[in-house]
Design an enzyme around this catalytic site. Structure first.
Site, mmCIF file in Angstrom:
data_model
loop_
_atom_site.group_PDB
_atom_site.id
_atom_site.type_symbol
_atom_site.label_atom_id
_atom_site.label_comp_id
_atom_site.label_asym_id
_atom_site.label_seq_id
_atom_site.Cartn_x
_atom_site.Cartn_y
_atom_site.Cartn_z
ATOM 1 N N HIS A 135 1.316 -0.684 -0.179
ATOM 2 C CA HIS A 135 0.129 0.477 0.142
ATOM 3 C C HIS A 135 1.254 0.984 0.504
ATOM 4 C CE1 HIS A 135 -2.482 3.101 1.889
ATOM 5 N NE2 HIS A 135 -3.589 1.938 1.723
ATOM 6 N N ASP A 212 3.219 -4.955 7.637
ATOM 7 C CA ASP A 212 1.770 -3.683 7.669
ATOM 8 C C ASP A 212 0.525 -4.493 7.577
ATOM 9 O OD1 ASP A 212 -0.121 -2.615 7.035
ATOM 10 O OD2 ASP A 212 -0.070 -1.797 5.022
ATOM 11 N N GLN A 215 -4.249 -5.101 6.594
ATOM 12 C CA GLN A 215 -4.970 -5.828 6.603
ATOM 13 C C GLN A 215 -5.447 -7.296 6.780
ATOM 14 O OE1 GLN A 215 -8.135 -5.016 4.758
ATOM 15 N NE2 GLN A 215 -7.275 -3.200 3.920
ATOM 16 N N LYS A 238 -10.430 -0.571 10.174
ATOM 17 C CA LYS A 238 -10.473 -1.898 9.753
ATOM 18 C C LYS A 238 -11.144 -3.090 9.735
ATOM 19 C CE LYS A 238 -7.182 -0.146 6.078
ATOM 20 N NZ LYS A 238 -7.843 -0.014 5.243
ATOM 21 N N CYS A 376 -5.220 3.166 -3.339
ATOM 22 C CA CYS A 376 -3.544 2.923 -2.926
ATOM 23 C C CYS A 376 -2.233 1.673 -2.878
ATOM 24 C CB CYS A 376 -3.765 3.303 -1.545
ATOM 25 S SG CYS A 376 -4.697 4.924 -1.043
HETATM 26 N N1 PLP Z 1 -2.009 -0.535 4.725
HETATM 27 C C1 PLP Z 1 -2.101 -1.839 3.816
HETATM 28 C C2 PLP Z 1 -2.370 -2.809 3.512
HETATM 29 C C3 PLP Z 1 -3.902 -0.822 4.274
HETATM 30 O O1 PLP Z 1 -4.822 -1.616 3.145
HETATM 31 C C4 PLP Z 1 -4.352 0.487 4.504
HETATM 32 C C5 PLP Z 1 -5.774 0.845 4.207
HETATM 33 O O2 PLP Z 1 -6.272 1.016 3.112
HETATM 34 C C6 PLP Z 1 -3.231 1.074 4.679
HETATM 35 C C7 PLP Z 1 -1.596 0.106 5.456
HETATM 36 C C8 PLP Z 1 -3.173 2.509 5.582
HETATM 37 O O3 PLP Z 1 -4.467 2.517 6.539
HETATM 38 P P1 PLP Z 1 -4.719 3.784 6.932
HETATM 39 O O4 PLP Z 1 -5.466 4.394 6.001
HETATM 40 O O5 PLP Z 1 -5.999 3.266 7.980
HETATM 41 O O6 PLP Z 1 -4.067 4.458 7.726
#
Ligand code: PLP
Length: 418
Positions: A135, A212, A215, A238, A376
């Site tokens: 992401h 990270d 998900q 999430k 993203c």
């Molecule tokens: N990492 C992953 C894999 C994501 O799907 C997302 C959000 O869609 C993020 C990071 C970023 O999360 P946030 O926007 O809640 O900080």
């Protein structure tokens, strides 16, 4: 959520989804005259009544700042905030609550590590190793760091199924690698990465690993000690919690060596104009008044998931994903994007002759919420030679009937554009 939520007679893995749905007030509505089918959970999940009530209760009954008060309300707020941190610790099996840093979300967690650990440990000519399925929030913070330090961002490629090339990963690990940053689960492809192997390989080169987990946490049990990762990041919203709150887990010995992130109240022990000494971890990384209501809400959300049973939650998600993969994959003109052997949570696809945005708009008229776009993860789109995908993503309250509605909607859209 008590054990009564599990429907008897369906085996230990079955959630009582009808009962769970009643916990989520937002689901009980129509959109354009159709029953809402919410399949945009990877972007943000809906909130159970317990989370909403906990936030209202805080503001109605004990709203107060934490840590600085001797009065009753402040002590209550502090106690609830501490309790939430302990709940997070338990949820991801961290060794100590001091390893749990509250942040705004996964994005801030990665930025924190890049700006503290990264700035202290990455120098000119060094390398930061990420993957082709990250992401943007696990790409751009490292790019900013690498630009500042004249370091090099290196990227592990993925195959046509959307799986990491582990051989390439091993080759890319070099004496210059200072950190590996990798998604547990890809938000664009659903790929579940072989974290144990990745961490084992990185640690064999003395390279720390940031995961990270944005998900992953909604879909599987996470044990940071068993994984052995150095950092683990996720967002509350999430996983049925509020927006604006998330978690950075860091191993105690790693956090202890890190310089501070932001300066301000609460992160200090003493301040003079000549010299400031810092508070202990985790407070040292939490400058300013925290999102107290958010942390309390997150704690309740994680309790909710643990109450359902994370193994049951995971089994339900796998069941829905397998069903959706089969049904959506069988539609004429559909191409699935992301066909890794191990997947969780999301189904990405494109439809012949129909732009994902048009598909999303047509589905919305049917009351069905999906996400369309690059999610993203523009490098993932580039890798597959497409500008965007349509993405359906699942949660504990989703049903196979909803997937059937999605399939009907996709067929309808295909007919419109055929
Ligand atoms: N990492 C992953 C894999 C994501 O799907 C997302 C959000 O869609 C993020 C990071 C970023 O999360 P946030 O926007 O809640 O900080």
């Amino acid at each position: 959520m008590s054990t009564a939520a599990y429907r008897t007679g369906l085996g230990p893995a079955a959630l009582d989804v009808e009962r769970i749905r009643r916990d989520f007030p937002i689901l009980d509505q129509t959109i354009h005259g159709k029953k809402l089918v919410y399949l945009d959970n990877a972007a943000t999940s809906q909130k159970p009544r317990a989370v909403i009530d906990a936030i209202v209760r805080y503001y109605e009954h004990y709203n107060s700042n934490v840590h600085r008060g001797v009065h009753t309300l402040s002590m209550r707020a502090t106690e609830a905030h501490d309790e939430a941190r302990e709940t997070v610790r338990r949820f991801i099996q961290a060794a100590d609550a001091s390893e749990i840093i509250f942040v705004r979300g996964a994005t801030e967690a990665v930025n924190l590590v890049a700006q503290t650990y990264g700035r202290a440990n990455v120098g000119e000519g060094d390398e930061v190793l990420i993957t082709a399925m990250e992401h943007h929030s696990n790409i751009v913070p490292w790019q900013i760091l690498c630009q500042e330090k004249h370091a090099r961002l290196r990227v592990v490629p993925i195959n046509d199924a959307g799986e990491l090339d582990l051989e390439a990963f091993e080759k890319l690990l070099s004496p210059r690698t200072r950190i590996v940053a990798v998604a547990h689960v890809s938000n664009a492809l659903g790929t579940v990465n072989p974290l144990r192997k990745i961490i084992q390989l990185a640690h064999a080169h003395d390279v720390p690993v940031l995961v990270d987990g944005a998900q992953a946490v909604p879909h599987m049990a996470v044990d940071v000690q068993a994984l052995g990762c150095d950092f683990y990041a996720f967002s509350g919203h999430k996983i049925y919690g509020p927006t604006g709150i998330g978690v950075l887990y860091g191993k105690e010995e790693v956090l202890a060596e890190m310089p501070p992130y932001q300066g301000g109240g609460d992160m200090i022990r003493s301040v003079t104009f000549e010299k400031t000494t810092y508070n202990v971890v985790p407070y040292m990384f939490e400058a300013g008044t925290p999102d107290i209501a958010g942390a309390i809400g997150l704690g309740v959300a994680l309790e909710y998931v643990m109450g359902l049973g994370i193994d049951r939650v995971a089994a339900h998600g796998q069941d829905l994903l397998a069903y959706a993969t089969e049904k959506v994959g069988a539609i004429d003109g559909v191409r699935l994007i992301g066909t890794a052997q191990h997947r969780a949570g999301v189904l990405s696809f494109v439809l012949d002759n129909v732009h994902p945005h048009d598909l999303g708009t047509i589905l919305d008229r049917e009351g069905i919420a999906i996400r369309t776009g690059h999610h993203c993860a523009q490098p993932v789109m580039d890798r597959f030679g497409i500008p965007a995908t349509a993405r359906a993503s699942f949660a504990v309250y989703n049903t196979k009937e909803e997937i059937d509605a999605l399939v009907d909607g996709i067929r309808k859209a295909h007919e419109v554009f055929a």
